[in-house]
Design a protein around this motif. Structure first.
Motif, PDB file in Angstrom:
ATOM      1  N   MET A   1     -19.431  37.817  28.621  1.00 60.16           N
ATOM      2  CA  MET A   1     -18.071  38.084  28.726  1.00 60.16           C
ATOM      3  C   MET A   1     -17.688  38.485  30.066  1.00 60.16           C
ATOM      4  SD  MET A   1     -17.477  39.581  25.090  1.00 60.16           S
ATOM      5  CE  MET A   1     -17.625  38.844  23.691  1.00 60.16           C
ATOM      6  N   CYS A   2     -16.655  38.212  30.626  1.00 63.88           N
ATOM      7  CA  CYS A   2     -16.305  38.641  31.779  1.00 63.88           C
ATOM      8  C   CYS A   2     -15.064  39.515  31.812  1.00 63.88           C
ATOM      9  CB  CYS A   2     -16.060  37.340  32.769  1.00 63.88           C
ATOM     10  SG  CYS A   2     -14.874  36.132  32.279  1.00 63.88           S
ATOM     11  N   GLY A   3     -14.728  39.736  30.814  1.00 62.27           N
ATOM     12  CA  GLY A   3     -13.325  40.748  30.546  1.00 62.27           C
ATOM     13  C   GLY A   3     -13.756  42.167  30.852  1.00 62.27           C
ATOM     14  N   ILE A   4     -12.775  42.981  30.904  1.00 68.08           N
ATOM     15  CA  ILE A   4     -12.905  44.699  31.290  1.00 68.08           C
ATOM     16  C   ILE A   4     -12.637  45.139  29.829  1.00 68.08           C
ATOM     17  CG2 ILE A   4     -12.083  46.521  32.274  1.00 68.08           C
ATOM     18  CD1 ILE A   4     -11.160  44.817  34.572  1.00 68.08           C
ATOM     19  N   SER A   5     -13.660  45.883  29.350  1.00 72.52           N
ATOM     20  CA  SER A   5     -13.588  46.492  28.124  1.00 72.52           C
ATOM     21  C   SER A   5     -13.024  47.773  28.215  1.00 72.52           C
ATOM     22  CB  SER A   5     -15.016  46.636  27.618  1.00 72.52           C
ATOM     23  OG  SER A   5     -15.430  47.835  28.135  1.00 72.52           O
ATOM     24  N   ILE A   6     -12.505  48.311  27.226  1.00 76.06           N
ATOM     25  CA  ILE A   6     -11.843  49.727  26.855  1.00 76.06           C
ATOM     26  C   ILE A   6     -12.345  50.607  27.446  1.00 76.06           C
ATOM     27  CG2 ILE A   6     -12.313  50.314  24.843  1.00 76.06           C
ATOM     28  CD1 ILE A   6      -8.916  50.777  26.100  1.00 76.06           C
ATOM     29  N   TRP A   7     -13.937  50.774  27.271  1.00 76.71           N
ATOM     30  CA  TRP A   7     -14.967  51.795  27.999  1.00 76.71           C
ATOM     31  C   TRP A   7     -14.820  52.001  29.478  1.00 76.71           C
ATOM     32  CZ3 TRP A   7     -15.479  55.281  24.670  1.00 76.71           C
ATOM     33  CH2 TRP A   7     -15.652  55.133  23.461  1.00 76.71           C
ATOM     34  N   GLN A   8     -14.919  50.654  30.052  1.00 78.65           N
ATOM     35  CA  GLN A   8     -14.694  50.226  31.485  1.00 78.65           C
ATOM     36  C   GLN A   8     -13.626  50.934  31.897  1.00 78.65           C
ATOM     37  OE1 GLN A   8     -15.570  46.399  31.774  1.00 78.65           O
ATOM     38  NE2 GLN A   8     -18.000  46.681  32.213  1.00 78.65           N
ATOM     39  N   LEU A   9     -12.450  50.820  31.483  1.00 87.04           N
ATOM     40  CA  LEU A   9     -10.933  51.219  31.660  1.00 87.04           C
ATOM     41  C   LEU A   9     -10.986  52.796  31.640  1.00 87.04           C
ATOM     42  CD1 LEU A   9      -8.468  48.671  30.350  1.00 87.04           C
ATOM     43  CD2 LEU A   9      -9.180  48.949  32.622  1.00 87.04           C
ATOM     44  N   LEU A  10     -11.680  53.311  30.658  1.00 90.10           N
ATOM     45  CA  LEU A  10     -11.548  54.607  30.178  1.00 90.10           C
ATOM     46  C   LEU A  10     -12.294  55.394  31.544  1.00 90.10           C
ATOM     47  CD1 LEU A  10     -11.571  55.148  26.491  1.00 90.10           C
ATOM     48  CD2 LEU A  10     -10.890  56.969  28.040  1.00 90.10           C
ATOM     49  N   ILE A  11     -13.582  54.710  31.933  1.00 88.50           N
ATOM     50  CA  ILE A  11     -14.452  55.516  32.862  1.00 88.50           C
ATOM     51  C   ILE A  11     -13.513  55.425  34.238  1.00 88.50           C
ATOM     52  CG2 ILE A  11     -16.560  55.223  34.191  1.00 88.50           C
ATOM     53  CD1 ILE A  11     -17.824  54.076  31.561  1.00 88.50           C
ATOM     54  N   VAL A  12     -12.965  54.429  34.602  1.00 84.90           N
ATOM     55  CA  VAL A  12     -12.216  54.482  35.737  1.00 84.90           C
ATOM     56  C   VAL A  12     -11.175  55.234  35.780  1.00 84.90           C
ATOM     57  CG1 VAL A  12     -10.630  52.734  37.217  1.00 84.90           C
ATOM     58  CG2 VAL A  12     -12.907  52.095  36.325  1.00 84.90           C
ATOM     59  N   ALA A  13     -10.429  55.569  34.443  1.00 84.52           N
ATOM     60  CA  ALA A  13      -9.406  56.478  34.613  1.00 84.52           C
ATOM     61  C   ALA A  13      -9.843  57.887  34.617  1.00 84.52           C
ATOM     62  CB  ALA A  13      -8.495  56.292  33.245  1.00 84.52           C
ATOM     63  N   VAL A  14     -10.863  57.996  34.119  1.00 78.54           N
ATOM     64  CA  VAL A  14     -11.474  59.347  34.244  1.00 78.54           C
ATOM     65  C   VAL A  14     -11.755  59.675  35.664  1.00 78.54           C
ATOM     66  CG1 VAL A  14     -13.504  61.253  33.610  1.00 78.54           C
ATOM     67  CG2 VAL A  14     -12.210  59.691  31.860  1.00 78.54           C
ATOM     68  N   ILE A  15     -12.458  58.720  36.251  1.00 77.42           N
ATOM     69  CA  ILE A  15     -12.721  58.868  37.891  1.00 77.42           C
ATOM     70  C   ILE A  15     -11.537  59.181  38.883  1.00 77.42           C
ATOM     71  CG2 ILE A  15     -13.782  57.707  39.919  1.00 77.42           C
ATOM     72  CD1 ILE A  15     -15.851  56.563  37.856  1.00 77.42           C
ATOM     73  N   VAL A  16     -10.519  58.477  38.483  1.00 79.85           N
ATOM     74  CA  VAL A  16      -9.394  58.478  39.033  1.00 79.85           C
ATOM     75  C   VAL A  16      -8.884  60.063  38.840  1.00 79.85           C
ATOM     76  CG1 VAL A  16      -6.906  57.663  39.322  1.00 79.85           C
ATOM     77  CG2 VAL A  16      -8.930  56.214  39.287  1.00 79.85           C
ATOM     78  N   VAL A  17      -8.733  60.350  37.774  1.00 86.27           N
ATOM     79  CA  VAL A  17      -8.069  61.795  37.580  1.00 86.27           C
ATOM     80  C   VAL A  17      -8.915  62.800  38.305  1.00 86.27           C
ATOM     81  CG1 VAL A  17      -7.816  63.507  35.580  1.00 86.27           C
ATOM     82  CG2 VAL A  17      -7.140  61.086  35.334  1.00 86.27           C
TER      83      VAL A  17
END
Length: 85
Positions: free
Chosen positions: A1-17
């Protein structure tokens, strides 16, 4: 699966914050929102000014036509008076 999962988005959001902080992100969001609002207002003003310009051109053309007709009528009356005298 080549989509971005919700967990990956959450990790990116935490890093950005963590990198930028909530205050900078809030300011960035506000600046982005006001820039978009200003852009929309500028587009709306451009459309309004274009419409006003077209209306003023039409009214100028109408007034010129009326003025020309009035001037012609005045010349005709003056010629009649001169020919009668």
């Amino acid at each position: 699966m080549c989509g971005i999962s919700i967990w990956q988005l959450l990790i990116v959001a935490v890093i950005v914050v963590l990198l930028f902080g909530t205050k900078k992100l809030r300011n960035l969001g506000g600046d982005l929102g006001s820039a978009i609002k200003g852009f929309k207002n500028a587009i709306g003003d451009e459309k309004d000014s274009t419409t006003k310009t077209e209306k003023s051109k039409d009214s100028l053309a109408d007034s010129n036509t009326t003025t020309n007709k009035t001037n012609k009528t005045n010349k005709d009356e003056a010629q009649k008076e001169n020919s009668q005298a």
